[in-house]
Write an enzyme that holds these catalytic residues in place. Structure first.
Site, short mmCIF file in Angstrom:
data_model
loop_
_atom_site.label_atom_id
_atom_site.label_comp_id
_atom_site.label_asym_id
_atom_site.label_seq_id
_atom_site.Cartn_x
_atom_site.Cartn_y
_atom_site.Cartn_z
CE LYS A 129 -5.63 1.84 170.24
NZ LYS A 129 -4.71 2.95 169.98
N PRO B 58 -10.83 6.81 172.79
CG PRO B 58 -12.94 6.62 171.86
CD PRO B 58 -11.75 7.50 171.88
CD GLU B 59 -5.54 4.19 175.02
OE1 GLU B 59 -4.96 3.18 175.42
OE2 GLU B 59 -5.18 5.34 175.34
NE ARG C 205 -10.14 16.52 169.96
CZ ARG C 205 -9.15 16.26 170.79
NH1 ARG C 205 -8.21 15.45 170.43
NH2 ARG C 205 -9.12 16.80 171.98
NE ARG D 254 0.27 9.22 169.47
CZ ARG D 254 0.50 9.58 168.22
NH1 ARG D 254 1.73 9.65 167.78
NH2 ARG D 254 -0.49 9.87 167.42
#
Length: 279
Positions: free
Chosen positions: A61, A2-3, A116, A268
């Site tokens: 976020k 989720p951004e 997670r 990344r």
DNA sequence: CATATGTCCTGAGAGC
DNA sequence: TGCTCTCAGGACATAT
């Protein structure tokens, strides 16, 4: 993951709990280890019982439930957290349940599900929110002005893509949207911030608004792992409109001979078109 | 002060 | 088939 667009979609999806009172907070029986919850669930239950949800807010976020006394429950989904008003994707990773009711409305439950378990849930006073959230984050990506963005980055040598991920500079952009934004802006993600002209900062700023608003209109991105869901457990649609993210070796949608490349920046993945994104 | 790295976690996929 | 290994990513703590 989720951004900003996914978190905005979550917030809109739970808007119906505004005006409801909390009847209780607990952790559904679940074999998973608890994620970070402060204070612990028992204390959270005591403090939140009978509180009225005054507003749902988003900052970067984070999903924020604001109460009448300006205390805030700050939910950070991080990699795989969700807030739901319906049954979660599985019963295996439920982290918190908030039961709500109001006179004229059916009772409901707000569930926090996190596969997670890297997400966090914190109840903060107004003063704690100020110091621990508000002051640490840059302006929200949907609100920041072009000149403010440039002011904050024009003197740094960091690559533009890495800088856009820094939440203390601008809040809400993550790995996926940083790539999409720089594609729309036509800028190579490796470009040093201090080498960008004012005109190119304007393009970055316009692309931020354009991409994030388009993603919100499509309820965010649900990637191939299927994790992201809105508050009703439905997937988003923006993944079908990605121009570079996770499209390595595929043709560019904009320039004739361009191919999407994948490189690594700050550990990344970065995706971009080697043809039309310029340094 | 600015920037870089390690850490948390689970499930998917690769390789044998 | 089934094991082990690697990888992904957001935010924070710690190191340079």
């Amino acid at each position: 993951m989720p951004e900003l667009p996914e978190v905005e979609t979550m917030c809109r999806g739970i808007g119906s709990i505004v005006g409801m009172r909390i009847d209780g907070v607990d952790r559904p029986s679940c074999p998973c280890r608890p994620c970070v919850i402060e204070p612990d669930v028992t204390t959270l239950d005591q403090r939140l019982r009978h509180q009225l949800v005054a507003a749902i807010e988003r900052r970067g976020k984070r999903v924020i439930l604001r109460f009448e006394d300006d205390a805030r429950l700050v939910i950070e989904p991080r990699m795989s957290g969700l807030v739901l008003l319906t049954d979660p994707p599985s019963n295996e990773h439920l982290r918190l349940r908030i039961r709500l009711s109001a006179d004229s409305r059916p009772a409901t439950e707000l569930l926090v599900w996190d596969r997670r378990g890297l997400g966090t849930i914190r109840l903060l006073t107004a003063a704690e929110f100020e110091s621990r959230v508000d002051q640490r984050l840059g302006p929200d990506a949907l609100v920041i002005e072009a000149e403010r963005l440039r002011e904050r980055l024009k003197a740094t040598a960091r690559p533009i893509k890495v800088a856009l991920l820094d939440q203390s500079v601008v809040a809400g952009i993550g790995n996926l949207y940083a790539a999409e934004i720089l594609f729309v802006a036509g800028i190579d993600p490796r470009t040093r911030c201090d080498r960008l002209s004012r005109a190119r900062w304007e393009r970055v700023h316009m692309a931020i608004k354009e991409v994030l608003e388009e993603a919100i209109a499509n309820e965010g991105s649900t990637l191939s792992d299927g994790t992201y869901r809105n508050a009703l457990n439905n997937p988003g649609g923006y993944q079908n409109l990605h121009r570079v993210y996770d499209r390595q070796d595929q043709p560019c949608v904009r320039c004739p001979n361009g191919r999407i490349r994948r490189i690594v920046q700050a550990q990344r993945s970065t995706f971009f078109c080697g043809g039309c994104q310029k340094r």
